[in-house]
Write an enzyme that holds these catalytic residues in place. Structure first.
Site, PDB file in Angstrom:
ATOM      1  N   ASN A   5       0.993  -4.517  14.160  1.00 37.68           N
ATOM      2  CA  ASN A   5       0.370  -3.522  13.364  1.00 37.68           C
ATOM      3  C   ASN A   5      -1.331  -3.857  13.647  1.00 37.68           C
ATOM      4  O   ASN A   5      -1.705  -4.659  13.290  1.00 37.68           O
ATOM      5  CB  ASN A   5       0.674  -3.616  11.910  1.00 37.68           C
ATOM      6  N   ASP A  24       0.776  -1.291   0.048  1.00 43.36           N
ATOM      7  CA  ASP A  24       0.039   0.024   0.022  1.00 43.36           C
ATOM      8  C   ASP A  24       0.915   1.071   0.047  1.00 43.36           C
ATOM      9  O   ASP A  24       0.747   2.168   0.938  1.00 43.36           O
ATOM     10  CB  ASP A  24      -1.004   0.051   1.173  1.00 43.36           C
ATOM     11  N   TYR A  42      -5.688  -1.708  13.905  1.00 45.79           N
ATOM     12  CA  TYR A  42      -6.198  -0.796  13.441  1.00 45.79           C
ATOM     13  C   TYR A  42      -7.704  -0.943  14.085  1.00 45.79           C
ATOM     14  O   TYR A  42      -8.582  -0.535  13.424  1.00 45.79           O
ATOM     15  CB  TYR A  42      -6.202  -0.595  12.000  1.00 45.79           C
ATOM     16  N   GLU A  63       2.515  -0.234  14.183  1.00 43.24           N
ATOM     17  CA  GLU A  63       1.507   0.455  13.350  1.00 43.24           C
ATOM     18  C   GLU A  63       0.148   0.572  14.052  1.00 43.24           C
ATOM     19  O   GLU A  63      -0.174  -0.337  14.325  1.00 43.24           O
ATOM     20  CB  GLU A  63       1.307   0.002  12.116  1.00 43.24           C
ATOM     21  N   TYR A  86     -10.029   0.309  10.976  1.00 44.44           N
ATOM     22  CA  TYR A  86     -10.617  -0.912   9.826  1.00 44.44           C
ATOM     23  C   TYR A  86     -11.460  -1.873  10.579  1.00 44.44           C
ATOM     24  O   TYR A  86     -12.314  -2.436   9.793  1.00 44.44           O
ATOM     25  CB  TYR A  86      -9.283  -1.605   9.316  1.00 44.44           C
ATOM     26  N   ASN A 111       7.302  -7.259   6.550  1.00 41.38           N
ATOM     27  CA  ASN A 111       5.965  -6.489   7.120  1.00 41.38           C
ATOM     28  C   ASN A 111       4.591  -7.269   6.722  1.00 41.38           C
ATOM     29  O   ASN A 111       4.485  -7.632   5.619  1.00 41.38           O
ATOM     30  CB  ASN A 111       6.014  -5.443   6.398  1.00 41.38           C
ATOM     31  N   GLU A 112       3.891  -7.804   7.759  1.00 41.63           N
ATOM     32  CA  GLU A 112       2.563  -8.171   7.667  1.00 41.63           C
ATOM     33  C   GLU A 112       2.322  -9.239   6.469  1.00 41.63           C
ATOM     34  O   GLU A 112       1.534  -9.519   5.796  1.00 41.63           O
ATOM     35  CB  GLU A 112       1.582  -7.010   7.300  1.00 41.63           C
TER      36      GLU A 112
END
Length: 600
Positions: free
Chosen positions: A467, A160, A469, A505, A473, A413-414
């Site tokens: 990370n 992203d 949210y 994050e 989200y 990452n992720e």
């Protein structure tokens, strides 16, 4: 891999500036054989995508060509001459006149070629560099190229942020003597008041029989604090002044190679003496608990794309200092080495990350991935993907191993960490990183579907990086529920694993200037309140050792209905104007800084 430096035995020329530029569609089949038939000029360093007002250039998929001529200085006769490209996103090939001298796959790390036999001191040489931005399931990062019914090739990628391409970092010519210091490895530690500096020198791949090495370590005042006459030595510094967060104190290691009484090569390496350890749920720098305050960042700015810019770099560090930040993560790729040099000098702590982002087909329920398709399979992220990933780890550690600011390697990452195939993919990479550098902790940034009860790989790592949210989200607009879910999960991680937890994050998209007295996602007030809610949870849980907000500044992404002119999660706009959350963070972080507390 040593950074080129000018000195008493070495010269350095930056080839930054305007280069002739052409898309592969507009270039001859062999563009390196003669001057490029183009009037277009492109700055180096810069991503090419946004520089011209040209949709074809912005959207181009495939090879582009850069070319320029340069005079090799007359004084370089008899020296070893090297051409170095600091990065070519994502594949590069270099020609000197009409001869290929080096080819490299991987977009964010340097590569070079000895071109001594291809050039003549005092004469002109033509340099042509091809750069290919294509990504596949076997590249790091991954992607896929498709061709539409209009015949136009399009790049799909699984990360992203915008797939900026080109020569975003410097191109350099430099010299060394024919007998030279090829590499230096420094590992530091602290024993009570004594600083320990373990040094290994690679002299032209091995010490010639008639060459005598000398190691001299000096403090910042230039006073000698330790010496040795061997290529592998332990230097001990009594009452050493340490490199530490907020105080980037650097010693200098001078490596000299002598032939009799003559110095045939010399390389000066900045050295920060410090120790890094993980003990239980604490992250220790110089034996003291450290609490990360800072950001995930991007190399991203208008016009330049990912092009390195010293003015922007210094301004970003100034803004971090203004806020009381002490750290950042190089999300989601290694940054220009000048950034690490600056962090070394100013005592900023860095988590250094490979370009391995997007190894997750389930992320976003198919918005960014395949939606139900397994990630780690022979058809998708396979052994060849892992080989490319391993190479990026080798190159990252080779370049950045001597930077005291780098306290931890982040290998991915992720990724999807819940699949059966994730552990066979991860395990060899973790083993490789530990073999290459046993002195630093390892981590990876975990996404929300892999929690403490189903993550298959977290035990391989030293620090749990999350990370999350909730409130954006998930549970959008409901910060009470978001905070409760966050606290429940963090307590689950702390209860299950005796490891430090670092939030790498968390954040919300925020439109600068959008205000509301109500709970309104996208407003500046909502971003501020979201961060406050998360911080209240962090302060309850001892295992949490840091907070790195996503993101430092707004950044460009691919076009799409979920991104309007990029990702807006920055606490600064893309042109570095503060949103309301920046001022709230400054109050929190400068208070912690003022009290000398690294635990809040």
């Amino acid at each position: 891999m040593l950074k080129p430096r000018a000195g008493t035995t070495r010269d350095l020329i930056d080839l930054d500036g305007l280069w002739a530029f052409a898309l592969s569609d507009d270039a001859p089949a062999e563009p390196w054989m003669s001057s490029l038939p183009t009037s277009v000029e492109m700055p180096v360093p810069a991503s090419y995508n946004d520089v011209l007002a040209d949709q074809r250039v912005h959207d181009h998929v495939g090879w582009v060509w850069y070319q320029r001529t340069v005079f090799v200085p007359r004084g370089w006769d008899g020296a070893r001459i090297v051409l170095r490209v600091e990065a070519a996103t994502h594949e590069g090939v270099v020609y000197v006149d009409d001869t290929e001298v080096v080819r490299h796959v991987g977009g964010y790390l340097p590569f070079e070629a000895d071109i001594t036999d291809r050039v003549t001191a005092g004469e002109e040489v033509r340099i042509t560099i091809g750069v290919n931005n294509e990504l596949t399931n076997e590249t790091i990062p991954p992607g896929a190229v498709t061709t539409g019914p209009d015949g136009v090739r399009r790049q799909m990628y699984r990360h992203d942020f915008y797939n900026y391409a080109g020569l975003a970092r410097s191109v350099r010519l430099y010299t060394t003597p024919t007998v030279f210091v090829r590499d230096i490895t420094v590992v530091t530690d602290v024993d009570a008041l004594t600083g320990i500096v373990d040094v290994v020198v690679d002299a032209q791949g091995g010490e010639p029989a008639d060459i005598v090495p000398r190691l001299t370590l000096t403090d910042a005042a230039g006073d000698v604090v330790a010496t040795a006459d061997e290529t592998a030595a332990r230097l001990e510094v009594a009452n050493a002044r340490l490199w530490q967060p907020g105080d980037g104190y650097l010693h200098t290691l001078r490596v000299e190679l002598f032939d009799g009484d003559t110095v045939v090569d010399r390389y000066d390496l900045p050295v920060g003496i410090r120790s890094v350890r993980v003990e239980g749920q604490r992250f220790l720098i110089n034996g003291e608990p450290f609490y990360f305050r800072g950001f995930g960042k991007h190399e991203d700015s208008a016009v330049r794309g990912k092009g390195h810019d010293d003015a922007l770099m210094v301004h970003d560090f100034a803004l971090m200092k203004w806020m009381g930040a002490n750290s950042f993560r190089t999300a989601h790729y290694p940054y220009d080495e000048a950034v690490l040099d600056y962090a070394d000098r100013h005592g900023i702590v860095v988590i250094d990350e490979t370009p391995a982002v997007g190894l997750n087909l389930g992320l976003g329920g198919g918005v960014h991935g395949g939606g139900g398709q397994l990630s780690f399979t022979p058809e998708m992220f396979n052994d060849r993907t892992r080989d490319a990933h391993a190479q990026s780890i080798r190159e990252l550690i080779a370049r950045d191993k001597n930077h005291p600011s780098v306290v931890m390697w982040c290998l991915l990452n992720e990724p999807d960490a819940t699949e059966d195939g994730s552990r066979p993919y991860f395990q060899p990479l973790v083993d490789l990183a530990r073999e290459l550098d046993p002195s630093r902790p390892l981590t990876y940034a975990n996404e929300f579907r892999a929690s403490f009860d189903n993550d298959r790989v977290v035990d391989l790592f030293d620090v749990i990086c999350l990370n999350r949210y909730y409130g954006w989200y998930q549970n959008t607009g409901d910060l009470v529920t978001a905070a409760a879910r966050l606290e429940e999960e963090l307590r689950g991680w702390a209860r299950t694993y005796d490891k430090p937890i670092l939030m790498t994050e968390y954040g919300t998209d925020t439109v600068a200037g959008l205000h509301s007295v109500l709970v309104q996602p996208w407003s500046e007030e909502y971003q501020r309140d979201f961060l406050d809610a998360y911080h209240a949870v962090f302060d309850k849980i001892d295992a949490v050792v840091g907070e790195q907000i996503w993101n430092f500044a707004d950044f460009q992404t691919s076009a799409g209905i979920i991104r309007v002119d990029g990702n807006k999660k920055g606490v600064f706009t893309r042109d570095r104007r503060p949103k309301a959350s920046a001022h709230a963070l400054r109050a929190r972080w400068t208070a912690a800084e003022a009290t000398g507390s690294e635990t809040s």
